[in-house]
Design a protein around this motif. Structure first.
Motif, PDB file in Angstrom:
ATOM      1  N   LYS A   1      48.681  16.604  -4.362  1.00  0.00           N
ATOM      2  CA  LYS A   1      47.723  16.966  -6.087  1.00  0.00           C
ATOM      3  C   LYS A   1      46.546  16.136  -5.244  1.00  0.00           C
ATOM      4  N   PRO A   2      44.985  17.131  -5.938  1.00  0.00           N
ATOM      5  CA  PRO A   2      43.113  16.723  -5.502  1.00  0.00           C
ATOM      6  C   PRO A   2      44.007  15.752  -5.892  1.00  0.00           C
ATOM      7  N   GLY A   3      42.565  14.495  -4.645  1.00  0.00           N
ATOM      8  CA  GLY A   3      42.359  13.237  -4.285  1.00  0.00           C
ATOM      9  C   GLY A   3      43.302  11.969  -4.180  1.00  0.00           C
ATOM     10  N   CYS A   4      44.336  12.599  -3.800  1.00  0.00           N
ATOM     11  CA  CYS A   4      45.370  11.775  -3.768  1.00  0.00           C
ATOM     12  C   CYS A   4      45.960  10.956  -2.865  1.00  0.00           C
ATOM     13  N   ASN A   5      45.019   9.373  -2.330  1.00  0.00           N
ATOM     14  CA  ASN A   5      45.422   8.778  -1.102  1.00  0.00           C
ATOM     15  C   ASN A   5      46.713   8.702  -0.568  1.00  0.00           C
ATOM     16  N   LYS A   6      47.474   8.624  -1.728  1.00  0.00           N
ATOM     17  CA  LYS A   6      49.199   7.976  -1.296  1.00  0.00           C
ATOM     18  C   LYS A   6      49.373   9.516  -0.674  1.00  0.00           C
ATOM     19  N   CYS A   7      48.549  10.371  -0.691  1.00  0.00           N
ATOM     20  CA  CYS A   7      49.050  11.611   0.014  1.00  0.00           C
ATOM     21  C   CYS A   7      48.590  11.936   1.531  1.00  0.00           C
ATOM     22  N   ARG A   8      47.295  11.598   0.763  1.00  0.00           N
ATOM     23  CA  ARG A   8      46.677  12.624   2.263  1.00  0.00           C
ATOM     24  C   ARG A   8      47.426  10.759   3.248  1.00  0.00           C
ATOM     25  N   GLN A   9      47.305   9.858   3.061  1.00  0.00           N
ATOM     26  CA  GLN A   9      48.370   8.871   4.351  1.00  0.00           C
ATOM     27  C   GLN A   9      49.333   9.333   4.693  1.00  0.00           C
ATOM     28  N   THR A  10      50.546   9.863   4.106  1.00  0.00           N
ATOM     29  CA  THR A  10      51.735  10.756   3.736  1.00  0.00           C
ATOM     30  C   THR A  10      51.823  11.340   4.903  1.00  0.00           C
ATOM     31  N   ILE A  11      50.863  12.434   4.910  1.00  0.00           N
ATOM     32  CA  ILE A  11      50.777  13.877   5.468  1.00  0.00           C
ATOM     33  C   ILE A  11      50.496  12.865   7.485  1.00  0.00           C
ATOM     34  N   ARG A  12      48.772  11.736   7.206  1.00  0.00           N
ATOM     35  CA  ARG A  12      48.656  11.631   8.139  1.00  0.00           C
ATOM     36  C   ARG A  12      49.369  11.052   9.279  1.00  0.00           C
ATOM     37  N   ILE A  13      50.282  10.457   8.783  1.00  0.00           N
ATOM     38  CA  ILE A  13      51.306   9.554   9.623  1.00  0.00           C
ATOM     39  C   ILE A  13      52.664   9.968   9.834  1.00  0.00           C
ATOM     40  N   LEU A  14      52.956  11.079   8.903  1.00  0.00           N
ATOM     41  CA  LEU A  14      54.361  11.848   9.543  1.00  0.00           C
ATOM     42  C   LEU A  14      53.840  12.967  10.213  1.00  0.00           C
ATOM     43  N   SER A  15      52.138  13.288  10.319  1.00  0.00           N
ATOM     44  CA  SER A  15      52.333  14.630  11.261  1.00  0.00           C
ATOM     45  C   SER A  15      51.925  13.558  12.162  1.00  0.00           C
ATOM     46  N   ARG A  16      51.897  12.644  13.260  1.00  0.00           N
ATOM     47  CA  ARG A  16      51.805  11.891  14.153  1.00  0.00           C
ATOM     48  C   ARG A  16      53.282  12.325  14.589  1.00  0.00           C
ATOM     49  N   SER A  17      54.645  12.421  14.769  1.00  0.00           N
ATOM     50  CA  SER A  17      55.536  12.983  14.755  1.00  0.00           C
ATOM     51  C   SER A  17      56.391  13.980  14.798  1.00  0.00           C
ATOM     52  N   ILE A  18      56.254  14.305  13.372  1.00  0.00           N
ATOM     53  CA  ILE A  18      56.926  15.579  12.999  1.00  0.00           C
ATOM     54  C   ILE A  18      55.574  16.827  12.706  1.00  0.00           C
ATOM     55  N   MET A  19      56.088  18.172  12.188  1.00  0.00           N
ATOM     56  CA  MET A  19      55.212  18.959  11.594  1.00  0.00           C
ATOM     57  C   MET A  19      55.261  18.894  11.035  1.00  0.00           C
ATOM     58  N   VAL A  20      54.170  19.441  10.178  1.00  0.00           N
ATOM     59  CA  VAL A  20      53.887  19.073   9.089  1.00  0.00           C
ATOM     60  C   VAL A  20      53.031  19.953   8.070  1.00  0.00           C
ATOM     61  N   ASN A  21      53.659  20.842   7.039  1.00  0.00           N
ATOM     62  CA  ASN A  21      52.614  21.933   5.980  1.00  0.00           C
ATOM     63  C   ASN A  21      52.676  21.053   4.439  1.00  0.00           C
ATOM     64  N   HIS A  22      51.524  20.690   4.538  1.00  0.00           N
ATOM     65  CA  HIS A  22      51.195  20.707   3.110  1.00  0.00           C
ATOM     66  C   HIS A  22      50.276  21.727   1.699  1.00  0.00           C
ATOM     67  N   TYR A  23      51.110  21.396   0.717  1.00  0.00           N
ATOM     68  CA  TYR A  23      50.523  22.153   0.125  1.00  0.00           C
ATOM     69  C   TYR A  23      49.650  21.726  -1.096  1.00  0.00           C
ATOM     70  N   GLN A  24      49.444  22.002  -2.119  1.00  0.00           N
ATOM     71  CA  GLN A  24      48.402  21.618  -3.353  1.00  0.00           C
ATOM     72  C   GLN A  24      49.750  22.143  -4.137  1.00  0.00           C
ATOM     73  N   ALA A  25      49.690  21.242  -5.429  1.00  0.00           N
ATOM     74  CA  ALA A  25      50.705  21.629  -6.178  1.00  0.00           C
ATOM     75  C   ALA A  25      50.557  22.395  -7.424  1.00  0.00           C
ATOM     76  N   ASP A  26      50.605  23.466  -7.771  1.00  0.00           N
ATOM     77  CA  ASP A  26      50.074  23.232  -8.915  1.00  0.00           C
ATOM     78  C   ASP A  26      50.117  23.671 -10.184  1.00  0.00           C
ATOM     79  N   LYS A  27      50.145  23.923 -11.331  1.00  0.00           N
ATOM     80  CA  LYS A  27      50.760  23.080 -12.716  1.00  0.00           C
ATOM     81  C   LYS A  27      51.949  23.534 -12.640  1.00  0.00           C
ATOM     82  N   THR A  28      52.811  24.716 -12.067  1.00  0.00           N
ATOM     83  CA  THR A  28      53.726  25.086 -12.676  1.00  0.00           C
ATOM     84  C   THR A  28      54.410  24.507 -11.921  1.00  0.00           C
ATOM     85  N   ALA A  29      54.571  23.259 -10.221  1.00  0.00           N
ATOM     86  CA  ALA A  29      54.741  23.069  -9.293  1.00  0.00           C
ATOM     87  C   ALA A  29      54.807  21.702 -10.460  1.00  0.00           C
TER      88      ALA A  29
END
Length: 127
Positions: free
Chosen positions: A58-86
């Protein structure tokens, strides 16, 4: 003092009632899980050695940024901003915090979690 519940199943003790409620929530979660449509992986599976992550943020989520940053060091990561439906879908599944992470091995989901889970992230960055 033990509380007795009068339910459709008959009279139950508090412990029995809580167990049935928990199992009902898990069953509901599994039912919704079957209907989940995860966006396709946009990287190359050869480069990812078959393992990759899809992260809903979700926008402005620090936990989201940290998760992506750390995971992307070792595996491929695709990230999507969740919309209202999701977000509504995740709420129905019982998920109350972001990010929502799915780990794939080729096309099979092998793990999933929500929130900043350092233990889960380490599991995939130390391999």
């Amino acid at each position: 003092m033990t509380r007795v519940w009068n339910t459709d199943y008959g009279n139950m003790y508090d412990v029995e009632f809580r167990i049935i409620e928990k199992l009902s929530r898990e069953e509901k979660h599994m039912h919704h899980k079957e209907k989940l449509e995860v966006p396709p992986f946009t990287g190359k599976l050869d480069e990812a050695n078959g393992r990759y992550a899809i992260v809903f943020t979700k926008p402005g989520c620090n936990k989201c940024r940290q998760t992506i940053r750390i995971l992307s060091r070792s595996i491929m990561v695709n990230h999507y901003q969740a919309d209202k439906t999701a977000i509504e879908y995740f709420k129905r599944m019982g998920i109350r915090s972001m990010p929502v992470v799915f780990i794939f091995d080729h096309y099979d989901i092998i793990d999933e979690w929500c929130d900043l889970r350092v233990d889960k992230i380490k599991q995939y960055t130390e391999e």
